[in-house]
Motif scaffolding. Structure first.
Motif, PDB file in Angstrom:
ATOM      1  N   ASP A  14       0.798   8.849  10.063  1.00 59.89           N
ATOM      2  CA  ASP A  14       1.510   8.013  11.039  1.00 59.89           C
ATOM      3  C   ASP A  14       0.859   7.899  12.130  1.00 59.89           C
ATOM      4  O   ASP A  14       0.732   6.984  13.027  1.00 59.89           O
ATOM      5  N   SER A  17      -2.410   6.207  11.994  1.00 63.96           N
ATOM      6  CA  SER A  17      -2.302   4.813  11.884  1.00 63.96           C
ATOM      7  C   SER A  17      -1.960   4.167  13.367  1.00 63.96           C
ATOM      8  O   SER A  17      -2.381   3.082  13.767  1.00 63.96           O
ATOM      9  N   LEU A  18      -0.967   5.031  14.143  1.00 65.90           N
ATOM     10  CA  LEU A  18      -0.692   4.607  15.311  1.00 65.90           C
ATOM     11  C   LEU A  18      -1.752   4.372  16.246  1.00 65.90           C
ATOM     12  O   LEU A  18      -2.014   3.462  17.194  1.00 65.90           O
ATOM     13  N   LYS A  21      -3.873   1.612  16.074  1.00 66.10           N
ATOM     14  CA  LYS A  21      -3.064   0.179  16.391  1.00 66.10           C
ATOM     15  C   LYS A  21      -2.925  -0.455  15.030  1.00 66.10           C
ATOM     16  O   LYS A  21      -2.842  -1.714  14.740  1.00 66.10           O
ATOM     17  N   HIS A  22      -2.569   0.472  13.807  1.00 62.69           N
ATOM     18  CA  HIS A  22      -2.407  -0.011  12.192  1.00 62.69           C
ATOM     19  C   HIS A  22      -3.592  -0.844  11.825  1.00 62.69           C
ATOM     20  O   HIS A  22      -3.254  -1.581  11.010  1.00 62.69           O
ATOM     21  N   PRO A  29      -5.337  -4.395   8.006  1.00 62.13           N
ATOM     22  CA  PRO A  29      -4.237  -3.604   8.493  1.00 62.13           C
ATOM     23  C   PRO A  29      -4.151  -2.273   7.412  1.00 62.13           C
ATOM     24  O   PRO A  29      -4.289  -2.253   6.246  1.00 62.13           O
ATOM     25  N   ILE A  30      -3.705  -0.990   8.017  1.00 59.33           N
ATOM     26  CA  ILE A  30      -3.607  -0.237   7.480  1.00 59.33           C
ATOM     27  C   ILE A  30      -2.031  -0.067   6.865  1.00 59.33           C
ATOM     28  O   ILE A  30      -1.038  -0.337   7.436  1.00 59.33           O
ATOM     29  N   LYS A  32       1.625   0.940   5.070  1.00 60.84           N
ATOM     30  CA  LYS A  32       2.654   1.798   5.376  1.00 60.84           C
ATOM     31  C   LYS A  32       2.523   3.090   4.557  1.00 60.84           C
ATOM     32  O   LYS A  32       2.157   2.918   3.317  1.00 60.84           O
TER      33      LYS A  32
END
Length: 66
Positions: A14, A17-18, A21-22, A29-30, A32
């Motif tokens: 997480d 990913s943050l 910026k995902h 996009p990464i 969840k």
């Protein structure tokens, strides 16, 4: 698998990913955590275990010099 290390793996993922910026390096996009392939989740968990083990070694060495 140990819930503690699953949690550490997720925190690491997480955070990555943050920080990204995902968005992955290729602009995609990464996903969840829950949507990751199980093998990718396992890799993050193993990476977190390695960091945890190294941190313990450092703390153990520090304790020797107190």
């Amino acid at each position: 698998m140990n819930e503690y290390f699953i949690g550490l793996g997720r925190i690491a993922f997480d955070t990555y990913s943050l920080q990204r910026k995902h968005i992955a390096y290729d602009g995609v996009p990464i996903p969840k955590w829950e949507a990751l392939d199980p093998g990718i989740r396992d890799a993050w968990i193993e990476a977190a275990k390695a960091v945890y083990a190294q941190a313990l070694k450092i703390e153990m060495v520090k304790d020797l010099y107190k």
